[in-house]
Design an enzyme around this catalytic site. Sequence first.
Site, PDB file in Angstrom:
ATOM      1  CG  HIS A   1     -44.080 -36.743 -18.037  1.00 49.19           C
ATOM      2  ND1 HIS A   1     -44.263 -38.068 -17.682  1.00 49.19           N
ATOM      3  CD2 HIS A   1     -44.022 -36.733 -19.383  1.00 49.19           C
ATOM      4  CE1 HIS A   1     -44.301 -38.817 -18.772  1.00 49.19           C
ATOM      5  NE2 HIS A   1     -44.150 -38.028 -19.827  1.00 49.19           N
ATOM      6  N   GLY A   2     -46.117 -33.253 -17.730  1.00 47.24           N
ATOM      7  CA  GLY A   2     -46.818 -32.534 -18.779  1.00 47.24           C
ATOM      8  C   GLY A   2     -45.861 -32.180 -19.906  1.00 47.24           C
TER       9      GLY A   2
END
Length: 161
Positions: A112-113
């Site tokens: 995830h960013g």
Amino acid sequence: MEYILGSKQGACIFCEFAAAPRAAWREKLVLLAQPHALVCLNKYPFAAGHLLVAPRRHVSTLGELSAEEYDATMRLLRDVTERMRVGQRAEGMNVGFNLGKAAGAGIAEHLHGHVVPRWVGDVNFMPVLADVRAMPEHLDDTWRRLVPLLAGLPGDHPEGA
Ligand SMILES: [Zn+2]
């Protein structure tokens, strides 16, 4: 620091979000879901409006993403960053990935960013975050404020949005 406390033992919150019906999005703080990627609020934000962008598929490295999944995830990261920059009048943005526990990932197993809007002097905001963490309704306020900000982006939006 990361969105981990809400996860059940052995369950992955991002996979849970990807499978959640739209009626549950407000409770789960999901803002937008596309065929290959989704956006949610970080329950434990570094700053107001700290968002997480994740591929829907449970992978831990960028290399495991197909070209289509990679493109979708990065395009969503870009689009969300732009909406926050303009709509939230962010003066700066921290955008990026923590890959692996050694790099500080709280949920290393599902890529995830982070998209963190920043304002000059916002370190002064940090004591306030302690209250945000203790009072989930503030997250709900943030969620309701950000739903319209993402309007018009491709994908499924929360009900009524
Ligand atoms: Zn997962």
